[in-house]
Design a protein around this motif. Structure first.
Motif, PDB file in Angstrom:
ATOM      1  N   PHE A   1       0.827  -1.202   0.000  1.00 13.18           N
ATOM      2  CA  PHE A   1       0.000   0.000   0.000  1.00 13.18           C
ATOM      3  C   PHE A   1       0.865   1.256   0.000  1.00 13.18           C
ATOM      4  O   PHE A   1       0.671   2.161  -0.809  1.00 13.18           O
ATOM      5  CB  PHE A   1      -0.939  -0.003   1.212  1.00 13.18           C
ATOM      6  CG  PHE A   1      -1.631   1.312   1.441  1.00 13.18           C
ATOM      7  CD1 PHE A   1      -2.693   1.701   0.655  1.00 13.18           C
ATOM      8  CD2 PHE A   1      -1.191   2.174   2.447  1.00 13.18           C
ATOM      9  CE1 PHE A   1      -3.328   2.914   0.855  1.00 13.18           C
ATOM     10  CE2 PHE A   1      -1.813   3.395   2.658  1.00 13.18           C
ATOM     11  CZ  PHE A   1      -2.885   3.766   1.862  1.00 13.18           C
ATOM     12  N   TRP A   2       1.840   1.300   0.908  1.00 15.07           N
ATOM     13  CA  TRP A   2       2.702   2.476   0.985  1.00 15.07           C
ATOM     14  C   TRP A   2       3.591   2.606  -0.243  1.00 15.07           C
ATOM     15  O   TRP A   2       3.919   3.729  -0.663  1.00 15.07           O
ATOM     16  CB  TRP A   2       3.526   2.461   2.259  1.00 15.07           C
ATOM     17  CG  TRP A   2       2.693   2.828   3.443  1.00 15.07           C
ATOM     18  CD1 TRP A   2       2.307   1.996   4.465  1.00 15.07           C
ATOM     19  CD2 TRP A   2       2.105   4.099   3.724  1.00 15.07           C
ATOM     20  NE1 TRP A   2       1.527   2.683   5.350  1.00 15.07           N
ATOM     21  CE2 TRP A   2       1.375   3.979   4.927  1.00 15.07           C
ATOM     22  CE3 TRP A   2       2.118   5.327   3.083  1.00 15.07           C
ATOM     23  CZ2 TRP A   2       0.685   5.029   5.496  1.00 15.07           C
ATOM     24  CZ3 TRP A   2       1.429   6.387   3.647  1.00 15.07           C
ATOM     25  CH2 TRP A   2       0.721   6.235   4.833  1.00 15.07           C
ATOM     26  N   ALA A   3       4.001   1.498  -0.848  1.00 11.63           N
ATOM     27  CA  ALA A   3       4.789   1.567  -2.081  1.00 11.63           C
ATOM     28  C   ALA A   3       3.970   2.223  -3.188  1.00 11.63           C
ATOM     29  O   ALA A   3       4.492   3.052  -3.944  1.00 11.63           O
ATOM     30  CB  ALA A   3       5.236   0.169  -2.493  1.00 11.63           C
ATOM     31  N   HIS A   4       2.679   1.873  -3.272  1.00  6.73           N
ATOM     32  CA  HIS A   4       1.811   2.505  -4.270  1.00  6.73           C
ATOM     33  C   HIS A   4       1.619   3.991  -3.969  1.00  6.73           C
ATOM     34  O   HIS A   4       1.604   4.814  -4.885  1.00  6.73           O
ATOM     35  CB  HIS A   4       0.460   1.803  -4.348  1.00  6.73           C
ATOM     36  CG  HIS A   4       0.529   0.434  -4.945  1.00  6.73           C
ATOM     37  ND1 HIS A   4       0.999   0.193  -6.215  1.00  6.73           N
ATOM     38  CD2 HIS A   4       0.191  -0.768  -4.439  1.00  6.73           C
ATOM     39  CE1 HIS A   4       0.955  -1.094  -6.473  1.00  6.73           C
ATOM     40  NE2 HIS A   4       0.472  -1.718  -5.408  1.00  6.73           N
ATOM     41  N   VAL A   5       1.463   4.327  -2.705  1.00  3.14           N
ATOM     42  CA  VAL A   5       1.311   5.735  -2.329  1.00  3.14           C
ATOM     43  C   VAL A   5       2.564   6.515  -2.697  1.00  3.14           C
ATOM     44  O   VAL A   5       2.485   7.607  -3.278  1.00  3.14           O
ATOM     45  CB  VAL A   5       0.996   5.869  -0.817  1.00  3.14           C
ATOM     46  CG1 VAL A   5       1.108   7.315  -0.355  1.00  3.14           C
ATOM     47  CG2 VAL A   5      -0.384   5.318  -0.514  1.00  3.14           C
ATOM     48  N   PHE A   6       3.746   5.952  -2.380  1.00  2.00           N
ATOM     49  CA  PHE A   6       4.998   6.632  -2.719  1.00  2.00           C
ATOM     50  C   PHE A   6       5.178   6.753  -4.226  1.00  2.00           C
ATOM     51  O   PHE A   6       5.700   7.745  -4.721  1.00  2.00           O
ATOM     52  CB  PHE A   6       6.196   5.912  -2.096  1.00  2.00           C
ATOM     53  CG  PHE A   6       6.285   6.045  -0.614  1.00  2.00           C
ATOM     54  CD1 PHE A   6       5.843   7.185   0.031  1.00  2.00           C
ATOM     55  CD2 PHE A   6       6.805   5.025   0.157  1.00  2.00           C
ATOM     56  CE1 PHE A   6       5.921   7.322   1.402  1.00  2.00           C
ATOM     57  CE2 PHE A   6       6.891   5.146   1.543  1.00  2.00           C
ATOM     58  CZ  PHE A   6       6.446   6.293   2.152  1.00  2.00           C
ATOM     59  N   GLU A   7       4.749   5.723  -4.951  1.00  4.08           N
ATOM     60  CA  GLU A   7       4.846   5.765  -6.408  1.00  4.08           C
ATOM     61  C   GLU A   7       3.960   6.872  -6.972  1.00  4.08           C
ATOM     62  O   GLU A   7       4.368   7.604  -7.871  1.00  4.08           O
ATOM     63  CB  GLU A   7       4.432   4.408  -6.979  1.00  4.08           C
ATOM     64  CG  GLU A   7       4.579   4.298  -8.473  1.00  4.08           C
ATOM     65  CD  GLU A   7       4.168   2.926  -8.961  1.00  4.08           C
ATOM     66  OE1 GLU A   7       3.398   2.858  -9.920  1.00  4.08           O
ATOM     67  OE2 GLU A   7       4.627   1.931  -8.363  1.00  4.08           O
TER      68      GLU A   7
END
Length: 182
Positions: free
Chosen positions: A54-60
Motif C-alpha cells: 500500500f505504501w509503495a503505491h502511495v509513494f509511487e
C-alpha cells in the motif's frame, strides 16, 4: 399439578433487559476487537506485506522513491525492527494495533479515571520508546536500541491489555468513594 404459587412471575420485557443495554454491544465489540487483534498478531508478516505494498503505491503516486521507506540495517531503526521492513508499513501497523488495543481497553474499562490511566500508560511507554530510539541513534549504543525493541514489542502486543484490564478494575474497586464537596 402446578398451582399459581409455584409458577414464575412473568416479567415485562422492558424490565427483563437492563435499562443500560450497552453491555451487549460493548461485549460484542470487545470480542470482535480481541479477535481482530489476535488475528493481526498471528499474521503480522502478511499485514506488513499488505501495508508495505500500500505504501509503495502511495509513494509511487507521489513520486517518492521506495528506497527512502526502508531502514538501513546498521541504523538504530534497523536494529529495532530486526529486519529491513518498509518503515511506513511498520509505523502504520503499530498505530492501527495500538488504536485497536485502546478501543478494546475503552470498551472494557468504562470509567473516565481508568481511561485516563490507560492513555497515560501508552503515552509514557511511547515517549520512553522514542527517547530510547533517539538516544541510541545519538550515542550509537546498541543496548538502547535493544531496549527500544523490547519496549516496542511490548507496546504492540496484547500484553498491556491483558495486564491493564484486571489491574485497573481492581484499582477502581479499591478506591474510596469520593466525598461530596461542601
Amino acid at each position: 399439578m402446578l398451582t399459581r404459587d409455584y409458577q414464575p412471575a412473568l416479567v415485562p420485557m422492558e424490565q427483563a433487559i437492563p435499562a443500560n443495554s450497552n453491555w451487549l454491544l460493548r461485549g460484542v465489540g470487545a470480542v470482535a476487537l480481541f479477535a481482530l487483534l489476535l488475528v493481526a498478531t498471528l499474521s503480522n508478516e502478511y499485514a506488513y506485506s499488505v501495508l508495505g505494498n500500500f505504501w509503495a503505491h502511495v509513494f509511487e503516486l507521489l513520486g517518492i522513491g521506495p528506497a527512502a521507506a526502508l531502514p538501513e540495517a546498521g541504523t538504530s531503526v534497523g536494529a529495532v525492527l530486526n529486519r529491513p521492513r518498509n518503515l511506513p508499513a511498520v509505523l502504520s501497523y503499530g498505530a492501527l494495533y495500538v488504536l485497536a488495543c485502546l478501543g478494546l481497553l475503552f470498551l472494557m474499562l468504562p470509567h473516565a479515571r481508568q481511561r485516563r490511566l490507560v492513555l497515560g500508560f501508552y503515552g509514557i511507554a511511547g515517549t520512553v520508546f522514542l527517547l530510547l530510539l533517539v538516544l541510541s541513534r545519538l550515542s550509537h549504543m546498541a543496548v538502547l536500541a535493544v531496549l527500544a525493541n523490547q519496549l516496542l514489542h511490548f507496546i504492540v502486543s496484547l500484553v498491556p491489555v491483558i495486564v491493564l484490564v484486571p489491574l485497573l478494575r481492581w484499582y477502581s474497586n479499591n478506591q474510596p468513594a469520593s466525598k461530596p464537596t461542601q
